[in-house]
Design an enzyme around this catalytic site. Sequence first.
Site, short mmCIF file in Angstrom:
data_model
loop_
_atom_site.label_atom_id
_atom_site.label_comp_id
_atom_site.label_asym_id
_atom_site.label_seq_id
_atom_site.Cartn_x
_atom_site.Cartn_y
_atom_site.Cartn_z
N CYS A 7 33.42 -17.86 30.02
CA CYS A 7 33.61 -16.90 31.11
C CYS A 7 32.25 -16.59 31.71
O CYS A 7 31.31 -17.38 31.54
CB CYS A 7 34.34 -15.64 30.61
SG CYS A 7 33.44 -14.69 29.37
N ARG A 13 36.10 -11.87 28.09
CA ARG A 13 37.23 -12.80 28.06
C ARG A 13 37.06 -13.96 27.09
O ARG A 13 37.96 -14.26 26.30
CB ARG A 13 37.51 -13.31 29.47
CG ARG A 13 38.00 -12.23 30.41
CD ARG A 13 37.90 -12.65 31.86
NE ARG A 13 36.52 -12.82 32.29
CZ ARG A 13 36.13 -13.35 33.44
NH1 ARG A 13 37.04 -13.79 34.29
NH2 ARG A 13 34.86 -13.43 33.75
N ASP A 123 38.72 -10.60 35.23
CA ASP A 123 37.55 -9.94 34.65
C ASP A 123 37.84 -8.46 34.43
O ASP A 123 38.12 -7.74 35.39
CB ASP A 123 36.39 -10.14 35.64
CG ASP A 123 35.10 -9.53 35.16
OD1 ASP A 123 35.11 -8.82 34.13
OD2 ASP A 123 34.09 -9.77 35.81
P1 4NP Z 1 33.27 -11.57 30.88
O1 4NP Z 1 33.16 -10.15 31.62
O2 4NP Z 1 32.81 -12.60 31.89
O3 4NP Z 1 34.71 -11.66 30.57
O4 4NP Z 1 32.37 -11.51 29.66
C1 4NP Z 1 32.01 -9.69 32.26
C2 4NP Z 1 30.97 -9.16 31.53
C3 4NP Z 1 29.87 -8.66 32.19
C4 4NP Z 1 29.79 -8.69 33.56
C5 4NP Z 1 30.82 -9.24 34.29
C6 4NP Z 1 31.92 -9.74 33.63
N1 4NP Z 1 28.67 -8.13 34.24
O5 4NP Z 1 28.66 -8.10 35.46
O6 4NP Z 1 27.71 -7.70 33.57
#
Ligand code: 4NP
Length: 154
Positions: A7, A13, A123
């Site tokens: 991800c 995720r 997300d």
């Molecule tokens: P992930 O979620 O891609 O599912 O781990 C996110 C974690 C952090 C951020 C965005 C999505 N961020 O902008 O820091």
Amino acid sequence: MKILFVCLGNICRSPTAEGVFQALVNKAGLSEKIKVDSAGTSGCHVGERADSRMRDHAMARGYELTSISRKFDEHRDFEHYDKIVVMDALNYRDVLELGPEYKNKIFMMTDFCKSHNEEKVPDPYYGGPAGFEKVLDIVTDASEGLLEEIKKEL
Ligand code: 4NP
């Protein structure tokens, strides 16, 4: 068979996909044959545990998320893994851009869903509790479908 879930941040995720899918693999007695890991395209959270909200929601369903965030490594991961399973179209584009010649190894997580009709694992980072539950719902469904597929290939 080696599977890498990807991800953006590798704190919500893909750690969930790793934890849920690993639990299914263990339950099926296939942990020697199927190896599981996760990574993020951004590298913004490298070294961090999974988001505490994500861990709490996962734990409520019996999944302990233990992974530590790492960045996707195009110099190693494309060769090392048999399938790279991404959570949304942005992840797909980012990973494909790093290795267009590996297109046949890159899959959308939602393509393995059997009972959900979704185009992505959304997300949950900037949203509320429902987003984390939705991640678990979709990831659980897709993990079951993915394991069925992989069993045919073992
Ligand atoms: P992930 O979620 O891609 O599912 O781990 C996110 C974690 C952090 C951020 C965005 C999505 N961020 O902008 O820091």
